[in-house]
Design a protein around this motif. Sequence first.
Motif, PDB file in Angstrom:
ATOM      1  N   ALA A 176       0.856  -1.188   0.000  1.00 49.92           N
ATOM      2  CA  ALA A 176       0.000   0.000   0.000  1.00 49.92           C
ATOM      3  C   ALA A 176       0.889   1.234   0.000  1.00 49.92           C
ATOM      4  O   ALA A 176       1.778   1.370   0.847  1.00 49.92           O
ATOM      5  CB  ALA A 176      -0.913   0.012   1.216  1.00 49.92           C
ATOM      6  N   CYS A 231      -0.840  -4.620   9.261  1.00 48.33           N
ATOM      7  CA  CYS A 231      -0.711  -3.694   8.121  1.00 48.33           C
ATOM      8  C   CYS A 231      -1.507  -4.145   6.903  1.00 48.33           C
ATOM      9  O   CYS A 231      -1.554  -3.425   5.899  1.00 48.33           O
ATOM     10  CB  CYS A 231       0.763  -3.530   7.734  1.00 48.33           C
ATOM     11  SG  CYS A 231       1.709  -2.536   8.896  1.00 48.33           S
ATOM     12  N   ASP A 232      -2.117  -5.303   6.981  1.00 44.22           N
ATOM     13  CA  ASP A 232      -2.898  -5.829   5.867  1.00 44.22           C
ATOM     14  C   ASP A 232      -4.343  -5.351   6.021  1.00 44.22           C
ATOM     15  O   ASP A 232      -5.248  -6.123   6.333  1.00 44.22           O
ATOM     16  CB  ASP A 232      -2.815  -7.359   5.867  1.00 44.22           C
ATOM     17  CG  ASP A 232      -3.436  -7.991   4.634  1.00 44.22           C
ATOM     18  OD1 ASP A 232      -3.906  -7.241   3.757  1.00 44.22           O
ATOM     19  OD2 ASP A 232      -3.454  -9.237   4.556  1.00 44.22           O
ATOM     20  N   PHE A 234      -5.924  -2.823   3.734  1.00 34.84           N
ATOM     21  CA  PHE A 234      -6.310  -1.949   2.632  1.00 34.84           C
ATOM     22  C   PHE A 234      -7.274  -2.604   1.642  1.00 34.84           C
ATOM     23  O   PHE A 234      -7.652  -1.974   0.656  1.00 34.84           O
ATOM     24  CB  PHE A 234      -5.056  -1.462   1.902  1.00 34.84           C
ATOM     25  CG  PHE A 234      -4.203  -0.555   2.747  1.00 34.84           C
ATOM     26  CD1 PHE A 234      -4.396   0.812   2.733  1.00 34.84           C
ATOM     27  CD2 PHE A 234      -3.214  -1.080   3.577  1.00 34.84           C
ATOM     28  CE1 PHE A 234      -3.616   1.650   3.521  1.00 34.84           C
ATOM     29  CE2 PHE A 234      -2.423  -0.255   4.369  1.00 34.84           C
ATOM     30  CZ  PHE A 234      -2.630   1.118   4.341  1.00 34.84           C
ATOM     31  N   HIS A 243      -7.680   5.666   2.322  1.00 33.38           N
ATOM     32  CA  HIS A 243      -6.397   4.990   2.142  1.00 33.38           C
ATOM     33  C   HIS A 243      -5.300   5.742   2.889  1.00 33.38           C
ATOM     34  O   HIS A 243      -4.526   5.139   3.650  1.00 33.38           O
ATOM     35  CB  HIS A 243      -6.073   4.905   0.651  1.00 33.38           C
ATOM     36  CG  HIS A 243      -4.786   4.212   0.324  1.00 33.38           C
ATOM     37  ND1 HIS A 243      -4.730   2.945  -0.202  1.00 33.38           N
ATOM     38  CD2 HIS A 243      -3.489   4.623   0.441  1.00 33.38           C
ATOM     39  CE1 HIS A 243      -3.465   2.594  -0.392  1.00 33.38           C
ATOM     40  NE2 HIS A 243      -2.687   3.608  -0.011  1.00 33.38           N
ATOM     41  N   VAL A 247      -2.854   4.618   6.089  1.00 41.30           N
ATOM     42  CA  VAL A 247      -1.391   4.701   6.030  1.00 41.30           C
ATOM     43  C   VAL A 247      -0.862   5.452   7.246  1.00 41.30           C
ATOM     44  O   VAL A 247       0.080   5.016   7.918  1.00 41.30           O
ATOM     45  CB  VAL A 247      -0.945   5.393   4.728  1.00 41.30           C
ATOM     46  CG1 VAL A 247       0.533   5.769   4.796  1.00 41.30           C
ATOM     47  CG2 VAL A 247      -1.191   4.484   3.520  1.00 41.30           C
ATOM     48  N   THR A 273      -2.722   6.967  -4.780  1.00 40.20           N
ATOM     49  CA  THR A 273      -2.694   5.798  -3.891  1.00 40.20           C
ATOM     50  C   THR A 273      -2.763   4.519  -4.706  1.00 40.20           C
ATOM     51  O   THR A 273      -3.280   4.496  -5.826  1.00 40.20           O
ATOM     52  CB  THR A 273      -3.864   5.822  -2.899  1.00 40.20           C
ATOM     53  OG1 THR A 273      -5.113   5.754  -3.621  1.00 40.20           O
ATOM     54  CG2 THR A 273      -3.837   7.076  -2.051  1.00 40.20           C
ATOM     55  N   ALA A 275      -2.818  -0.039  -3.899  1.00 39.09           N
ATOM     56  CA  ALA A 275      -2.709  -1.190  -3.003  1.00 39.09           C
ATOM     57  C   ALA A 275      -2.803  -2.465  -3.829  1.00 39.09           C
ATOM     58  O   ALA A 275      -3.447  -2.492  -4.875  1.00 39.09           O
ATOM     59  CB  ALA A 275      -3.801  -1.169  -1.933  1.00 39.09           C
ATOM     60  N   ARG A 277      -0.999  -6.870  -4.152  1.00 40.06           N
ATOM     61  CA  ARG A 277      -0.021  -7.877  -3.729  1.00 40.06           C
ATOM     62  C   ARG A 277       0.223  -8.843  -4.883  1.00 40.06           C
ATOM     63  O   ARG A 277      -0.637  -9.019  -5.753  1.00 40.06           O
ATOM     64  CB  ARG A 277      -0.510  -8.632  -2.490  1.00 40.06           C
ATOM     65  CG  ARG A 277      -1.745  -9.498  -2.708  1.00 40.06           C
ATOM     66  CD  ARG A 277      -2.291 -10.029  -1.392  1.00 40.06           C
ATOM     67  NE  ARG A 277      -2.962  -8.975  -0.641  1.00 40.06           N
ATOM     68  CZ  ARG A 277      -3.197  -9.021   0.672  1.00 40.06           C
ATOM     69  NH1 ARG A 277      -2.781 -10.057   1.387  1.00 40.06           N
ATOM     70  NH2 ARG A 277      -3.837  -8.042   1.273  1.00 40.06           N
TER      71      ARG A 277
END
Length: 411
Positions: A176, A231-232, A234, A243, A247, A273, A275, A277
Amino acid sequence: MRRILMVGAGQAGLQLALGLQAKGYDVTLMANRTPAEVRAGRVTSTQLMFRTALRYERELGLNFWEGLAPRVTGLGVSVAGTVPGVPGVRRAVDWVGRLDGPAQSVDQRVKLAGWLEAFAERGGRVVVHAAAVSDLDVLVHRHDLTLVAAGKGELVSLFARDPARSPYGAPQRALALAYVHGLGPRADGAGEEVAGWNLVPGVGELWVIPALTTSGRADILFWEGVPGGPCDVFGDVRDPGEHLARVLALLERFVPWEYGRATAVELTDAGATLAGRYAPVVRDPVGRLPSGGLVLGVADAVVANDPLTAQGANSAAKCAASYLASIVERGEEPFDAAWMRTAFARYWSSARHVTRWTNTLLAPMTPHARTLLSTAADDTALADRFANGFDDPSDFEDYFYEAGEGEEKGE
């Protein structure tokens, strides 16, 4: 004049296309967006580029923003920790290593749009079309060499995963980022531009990167969170403002020394922004189309590392430079499968160090590595050496890994 098709207009695709164009090749570039669409779109990356990668751009005359982007001369490393009986988080490790040459980050919306325009202005043929396998099945036979520099989408399926070089089958970080204006100076900066790498064991990492964006000087706040961890958070964000709020909430909780600089920040624009993975992977570099035609994978299409170590744009630039040399040296000989594998092996000889280093850091840090980072706080030479390893990760082979550890399987 040899005809080359480049599919993909990112760092590697455009750098290589412009390099081939300068060498006199007849290059067609397939891009999925126009320069105007790139500029008006969402940010795509963090792209902190170090000395070697910047040199490749400079050699091709592509360093258009070198005098405008912040000159990053230091790399700061902080490791979060706690003190028994003392509330809150502090920096258990905190130091800055000096870079042998300035690094810089130019928003890819700025760079790629500018390079795409330069390619067209210099006589290059640009086709704005999101290429599919069926397109390449026709086009491959009209060109001496077809290169695929698109790291996402249908075309990636042409390149089989190499299990020996791909130890992770799932994403190892939830990503993110936010581009912001208004970040305050580092307390230790003394006016120097420093990229900060904050490690929060068991939680993730935060990069803070000075950058040039569409609206001028900015900073990038980039979280890499352990999947399923704090931290996961978003996946259900509804808008850019939410968002940014998440952060900043993570900064306040896990890296309060960075949060103290960020109390007045605002997003640079509506597209600031991102996000997502992905799983890090190395793929077979040669793709075979249904008709039997062959294509060569470039950069992220065949070696996609997690951005934990800020190597994505650097690796793309190095791959483009390596492939350019291999293509020129080939002369009029055919670009067959054997040559493709040789060209990739040349690139992999350096890229393997990036993959090993990044994959190692995705796992819990070893006692040896923790000791090195702690020692660097009182050892300027070690701090500088570690910082410059981001430019040349092969140096980590000599001291970063456990003594006696063998080479990565499959190298």
